[in-house]
Scaffold this active site. Structure first.
Site, PDB file in Angstrom:
ATOM      1  N   ARG A 329      11.543 -26.665 -10.095  1.00 54.40           N
ATOM      2  CA  ARG A 329      11.962 -25.626  -9.147  1.00 54.40           C
ATOM      3  C   ARG A 329      12.245 -24.281  -9.818  1.00 54.40           C
ATOM      4  O   ARG A 329      12.933 -23.439  -9.258  1.00 54.40           O
ATOM      5  CB  ARG A 329      13.188 -26.075  -8.329  1.00 54.40           C
ATOM      6  CG  ARG A 329      12.921 -27.292  -7.444  1.00 54.40           C
ATOM      7  CD  ARG A 329      14.077 -27.511  -6.478  1.00 54.40           C
ATOM      8  NE  ARG A 329      13.804 -28.623  -5.578  1.00 54.40           N
ATOM      9  CZ  ARG A 329      14.173 -29.880  -5.815  1.00 54.40           C
ATOM     10  NH1 ARG A 329      14.840 -30.172  -6.928  1.00 54.40           N
ATOM     11  NH2 ARG A 329      13.885 -30.840  -4.961  1.00 54.40           N
ATOM     12  N   LYS A 351       3.597 -11.708  -8.540  1.00 53.33           N
ATOM     13  CA  LYS A 351       2.682 -12.507  -7.730  1.00 53.33           C
ATOM     14  C   LYS A 351       2.044 -13.579  -8.608  1.00 53.33           C
ATOM     15  O   LYS A 351       1.459 -13.264  -9.648  1.00 53.33           O
ATOM     16  CB  LYS A 351       1.592 -11.636  -7.115  1.00 53.33           C
ATOM     17  CG  LYS A 351       1.976 -10.938  -5.835  1.00 53.33           C
ATOM     18  CD  LYS A 351       0.751 -10.279  -5.225  1.00 53.33           C
ATOM     19  CE  LYS A 351       1.035  -9.662  -3.883  1.00 53.33           C
ATOM     20  NZ  LYS A 351      -0.171  -9.073  -3.273  1.00 53.33           N
ATOM     21  N   GLU A 393      -8.568  -1.315 -11.355  1.00 51.71           N
ATOM     22  CA  GLU A 393      -7.171  -1.351 -10.919  1.00 51.71           C
ATOM     23  C   GLU A 393      -6.431  -0.077 -11.318  1.00 51.71           C
ATOM     24  O   GLU A 393      -5.471   0.320 -10.662  1.00 51.71           O
ATOM     25  CB  GLU A 393      -6.474  -2.579 -11.494  1.00 51.71           C
ATOM     26  CG  GLU A 393      -7.018  -3.918 -10.986  1.00 51.71           C
ATOM     27  CD  GLU A 393      -6.576  -4.243  -9.561  1.00 51.71           C
ATOM     28  OE1 GLU A 393      -5.925  -3.398  -8.921  1.00 51.71           O
ATOM     29  OE2 GLU A 393      -6.895  -5.353  -9.091  1.00 51.71           O
ATOM     30  N   LYS A 435       3.386   0.861  -9.768  1.00 54.31           N
ATOM     31  CA  LYS A 435       3.578  -0.480  -9.228  1.00 54.31           C
ATOM     32  C   LYS A 435       5.051  -0.861  -9.245  1.00 54.31           C
ATOM     33  O   LYS A 435       5.552  -1.502  -8.307  1.00 54.31           O
ATOM     34  CB  LYS A 435       2.757  -1.503 -10.002  1.00 54.31           C
ATOM     35  CG  LYS A 435       2.807  -2.885  -9.352  1.00 54.31           C
ATOM     36  CD  LYS A 435       1.715  -3.807  -9.803  1.00 54.31           C
ATOM     37  CE  LYS A 435       1.724  -5.104  -8.990  1.00 54.31           C
ATOM     38  NZ  LYS A 435       0.645  -6.026  -9.387  1.00 54.31           N
ATOM     39  N   GLU A 445       6.040  -8.118  -0.238  1.00 59.92           N
ATOM     40  CA  GLU A 445       4.909  -7.603   0.538  1.00 59.92           C
ATOM     41  C   GLU A 445       5.142  -7.715   2.039  1.00 59.92           C
ATOM     42  O   GLU A 445       4.293  -8.189   2.800  1.00 59.92           O
ATOM     43  CB  GLU A 445       3.624  -8.335   0.153  1.00 59.92           C
ATOM     44  CG  GLU A 445       2.372  -7.522   0.456  1.00 59.92           C
ATOM     45  CD  GLU A 445       1.120  -8.111  -0.176  1.00 59.92           C
ATOM     46  OE1 GLU A 445       0.150  -8.305   0.566  1.00 59.92           O
ATOM     47  OE2 GLU A 445       1.122  -8.375  -1.388  1.00 59.92           O
ATOM     48  N   ARG A 449       4.224  -2.842  -0.067  1.00 60.23           N
ATOM     49  CA  ARG A 449       3.491  -3.427  -1.188  1.00 60.23           C
ATOM     50  C   ARG A 449       2.034  -3.718  -0.846  1.00 60.23           C
ATOM     51  O   ARG A 449       1.185  -3.809  -1.749  1.00 60.23           O
ATOM     52  CB  ARG A 449       4.187  -4.697  -1.684  1.00 60.23           C
ATOM     53  CG  ARG A 449       3.551  -5.266  -2.946  1.00 60.23           C
ATOM     54  CD  ARG A 449       4.371  -6.350  -3.596  1.00 60.23           C
ATOM     55  NE  ARG A 449       3.670  -6.878  -4.761  1.00 60.23           N
ATOM     56  CZ  ARG A 449       4.211  -7.687  -5.673  1.00 60.23           C
ATOM     57  NH1 ARG A 449       5.469  -8.059  -5.556  1.00 60.23           N
ATOM     58  NH2 ARG A 449       3.506  -8.127  -6.687  1.00 60.23           N
ATOM     59  N   ASN A 453      -3.174  -3.534  -2.394  1.00 62.35           N
ATOM     60  CA  ASN A 453      -4.380  -4.320  -2.140  1.00 62.35           C
ATOM     61  C   ASN A 453      -5.565  -3.464  -1.701  1.00 62.35           C
ATOM     62  O   ASN A 453      -6.520  -3.978  -1.114  1.00 62.35           O
ATOM     63  CB  ASN A 453      -4.107  -5.385  -1.068  1.00 62.35           C
ATOM     64  CG  ASN A 453      -3.176  -6.466  -1.576  1.00 62.35           C
ATOM     65  OD1 ASN A 453      -3.393  -7.036  -2.638  1.00 62.35           O
ATOM     66  ND2 ASN A 453      -2.120  -6.740  -0.825  1.00 62.35           N
ATOM     67  N   HIS A 456      -9.126  -4.798  -1.973  1.00 62.65           N
ATOM     68  CA  HIS A 456      -9.072  -6.235  -2.213  1.00 62.65           C
ATOM     69  C   HIS A 456      -9.588  -7.069  -1.042  1.00 62.65           C
ATOM     70  O   HIS A 456      -9.977  -8.222  -1.239  1.00 62.65           O
ATOM     71  CB  HIS A 456      -7.645  -6.658  -2.546  1.00 62.65           C
ATOM     72  CG  HIS A 456      -7.204  -6.240  -3.916  1.00 62.65           C
ATOM     73  ND1 HIS A 456      -7.173  -4.917  -4.320  1.00 62.65           N
ATOM     74  CD2 HIS A 456      -6.776  -6.971  -4.984  1.00 62.65           C
ATOM     75  CE1 HIS A 456      -6.744  -4.857  -5.575  1.00 62.65           C
ATOM     76  NE2 HIS A 456      -6.491  -6.076  -5.991  1.00 62.65           N
ATOM     77  N   HIS A 460     -12.023  -9.642  -2.409  1.00 59.85           N
ATOM     78  CA  HIS A 460     -11.784 -11.083  -2.392  1.00 59.85           C
ATOM     79  C   HIS A 460     -12.902 -11.826  -1.664  1.00 59.85           C
ATOM     80  O   HIS A 460     -13.276 -12.942  -2.052  1.00 59.85           O
ATOM     81  CB  HIS A 460     -10.445 -11.388  -1.730  1.00 59.85           C
ATOM     82  CG  HIS A 460      -9.261 -11.050  -2.588  1.00 59.85           C
ATOM     83  ND1 HIS A 460      -7.971 -11.079  -2.110  1.00 59.85           N
ATOM     84  CD2 HIS A 460      -9.173 -10.668  -3.887  1.00 59.85           C
ATOM     85  CE1 HIS A 460      -7.138 -10.732  -3.085  1.00 59.85           C
ATOM     86  NE2 HIS A 460      -7.845 -10.469  -4.163  1.00 59.85           N
ATOM     87  N   HIS A 473     -13.040  -9.930 -11.143  1.00 59.31           N
ATOM     88  CA  HIS A 473     -12.156  -9.465 -10.078  1.00 59.31           C
ATOM     89  C   HIS A 473     -12.187  -7.940  -9.950  1.00 59.31           C
ATOM     90  O   HIS A 473     -12.300  -7.399  -8.849  1.00 59.31           O
ATOM     91  CB  HIS A 473     -10.722  -9.934 -10.352  1.00 59.31           C
ATOM     92  CG  HIS A 473      -9.715  -9.411  -9.391  1.00 59.31           C
ATOM     93  ND1 HIS A 473      -9.701  -9.749  -8.054  1.00 59.31           N
ATOM     94  CD2 HIS A 473      -8.671  -8.543  -9.560  1.00 59.31           C
ATOM     95  CE1 HIS A 473      -8.702  -9.134  -7.445  1.00 59.31           C
ATOM     96  NE2 HIS A 473      -8.068  -8.384  -8.335  1.00 59.31           N
TER      97      HIS A 473
END
Length: 569
Positions: A329, A351, A393, A435, A445, A449, A453, A456, A460, A473
């Site tokens: 955990r 993330k 990026e 960032k 997000e 936030r 993206n 993206h 993606h 990517h």
């Protein structure tokens, strides 16, 4: 002298006071100096004598302030640039920073302010738009640097200003440590009057080690250390989470280069340091690789204080972070990014995820690292294709958050491609600053936030549609940004000139601008499982003005039109 120009409500006085305090010089406001001279308010002077008389007095005051000996920070009135003489005085006698905001942001700040005479009209927003259209070119002509003030915090703006002054050689770099949310600094001016020729377009040297801090609720703050030689610097590995064991997670490409060096450093801190080596590539960002990390942790009965170190690019960082989030955990982990993409983006912000065959990064958690160590020397071993992918990026941050940074990227792209360490260092630092500011405001997000993206949604879809690993990517994101810019135009947000500007920049970086031909239906189905989709509606991060982005629902017809225009429908 440092002079701040910009529209009313752009933050000149607020930013100027903090900037002066951090540099250790006096702050002066030209409007305040005028009021002291006339013995009353500018509003009353306007009403009695008119604007021309006020502008004459303003020129006298600015000339006197510029001529005074000693360094200071000067905040000017919003209309100071209307006089050519004022522009000449400021540009020639000071380093001029333009704090730029949109009329809409200015209206939100000023709508209840009754002290500004030019805004006491029936439609203040229309007036602000008119003033902005008239003055924006004059501010740009007068300024050496442009700082977008629409979104960032005051801290972020002050740090942006400090970075620009350092790059211009106006601050002693050994006494500057610009950090988001930092306490006041004693930076000190070097005594140079005005920036060197071309300073707005060139870069000096950054400090050997720089630090950006992420500020999160519940005091969950951490440092991003940026510099050369950090792997071998003992200070990098001090004040780490205490534990008996550390585990380095890396891949077959990076581990032979850096794992032994990192292990030797960590053995000075931890009694035992293990190394787990995974297959390299986006196609291995899956359950099998995640289980290999967990199998090692469980197989060696490692406890919940064990510290994981992610040594590699974005794939390793994401999987190590996810493993840290779920093992017992939650155990601490440290990011040690070795690719440009990871240093400017994926290692920062918490993330963590693995891919699923139906979507990228669909299984994961928000889980922050204890520290990020970005050693710029690791970029020396990066293949050209990976370096270019990382630039995607970097480019992203300009359109979404900082128009001045976009200009800087355009001017310094060739130096980044040539691996100029000072230039790459600034790119990493500025990207992390942006960032950090966004994540500090919206860790999970829920709103802001999402702007990170940009590019993206289609990116993606390209990765999933071709099979993970076919495109890097960053390559997919770069192409996605070009198409998202096209959608920004189709939605009436941006002109065609911006689309072409971004396309040229992406192309110059050696990144793809033409998407693969998957067909419109395939693209739409992939984008409907994107995490930003809502109730079946596909949502994109679109550019609203350069330096500002937002999340927008986009009708399928516009998406299909964009795909068709780029030969992918």
């Amino acid at each position: 002298m440092i002079a701040l120009v910009g529209m009313p409500g752009g933050g000149k006085s607020t930013v100027g006071k903090q900037l002066a305090r951090q540099i250790g010089v006096p702050f002066v406001d030209s409007d305040h100096e005028i009021e002291l001279r006339i013995g009353g308010s500018i509003k009353q002077f306007f009403e009695r004598h008119g604007e021309d008389a006020f502008r004459d007095l303003e020129t006298e005051v600015i000339a006197e302030l510029i001529a005074r000996p000693g360094d200071r920070v000067l905040a000017t009135g919003g209309g100071a640039v209307l006089r050519e003489r004022n522009r000449e005085l400021l540009h020639g006698g000071a380093t001029v920073l333009y704090l730029r905001s949109t009329p809409e942001d200015l209206f939100r700040r000023l709508r209840h302010d009754t002290t500004r005479p030019l805004l006491q009209v029936r439609d203040p927003l229309a007036k602000l738009r008119e003033l902005h259209q008239q003055r924006d070119p004059l501010y740009r002509r007068c300024a050496h640097y442009v700082l977008e003030s629409a979104r960032p915090s005051v801290h972020a703006l002050v740090n942006m200003a400090l970075m620009q002054l350092e790059l211009a050689g106006l601050l002693d770099p050994t006494r500057v440590a610009a950090t988001v949310g930092a306490e006041p600094l004693d930076a000190g001016l070097t005594g140079r009057r005005g920036p060197p020729a071309g300073a707005a377009l060139t870069l000096g040297r950054m400090p050997a080690t720089d630090t950006v801090r992420i500020r999160l609720p519940d005091d969950r703050n951490y440092e991003i250390r940026i510099g050369s030689g950090l792997l071998d610097e003992p200070a990098s590995w001090q004040h780490l989470p205490k534990a008996a064991t550390a585990v380095i997670v890396s891949n077959e490409t990076v581990a032979p280069l850096y794992a032994t060096r990192l292990r030797e450093r960590l053995l000075a801190v931890y009694g035992r340091v293990d190394v787990v080596v995974l297959p390299d590539g986006e196609q291995h960002k899956d359950w099998d690789s995640l289980n290999r990390i967990c199998d090692h942790l469980l197989g060696h009965a490692l406890d919940r204080k064990t510290v994981l170190f992610a040594l590699g690019g974005g794939v390793i960082g994401d999987m190590t972070g996810f493993a840290a989030a779920i093992y017992m955990r939650g155990v601490p982990f440290v990011q040690v990014p070795t690719t440009l993409l990871a240093q400017v983006d994926s290692s920062v912000g918490g993330k963590t995820a693995i891919n699923h065959t139906l979507g990228k990064n669909m299984l994961g958690a928000f889980y922050q690292p204890a520290r990020v160590i970005a050693d710029l020397d690791t970029l020396d071993s990066l293949p050209d294709r990976e370096l270019r992918a990382g630039l995607a990026e970097v480019i992203k941050y300009g359109p979404i958050a900082d128009a001045g940074f976009l200009c800087w990227i355009e001017d310094n792209l060739d130096a980044m491609l040539a691996r100029d360490k000072a230039v790459l260092g600034y790119a990493v630092r500025r990207s992390c600053e942006i960032k950090a500011d966004v994540v500090g405001q919206d860790e999970r997000e829920q709103g802001l936030r999402a702007i990170l993206n940009f590019g993206h949604t289609i990116g993606h879809a390209i990765e999933a549609g071709l099979g993970y690993g076919a495109w890097l990517h960053g390559e997919a994101v770069a192409c996605g940004m070009v198409l998202a810019a096209d959608l920004s135009q189709r939605m009436g947000l941006m002109p065609a000139g911006f689309v072409e500007r971004l396309r040229r920049l992406v192309e110059r970086a050696g990144l793809p601008v033409q998407p693969p031909q998957l067909g419109a239906e395939r693209y739409l189905s992939l984008m409907r499982v994107d995490k930003k989709a809502e109730a079946g509606e596909i949502r994109f991060v679109l550019i609203e003005t350069i330096g500002r982005a937002g999340l927008h629902s986009v009708p399928d017809i516009h998406i299909v039109e964009t795909l068709a225009a780029h030969g992918a429908a």
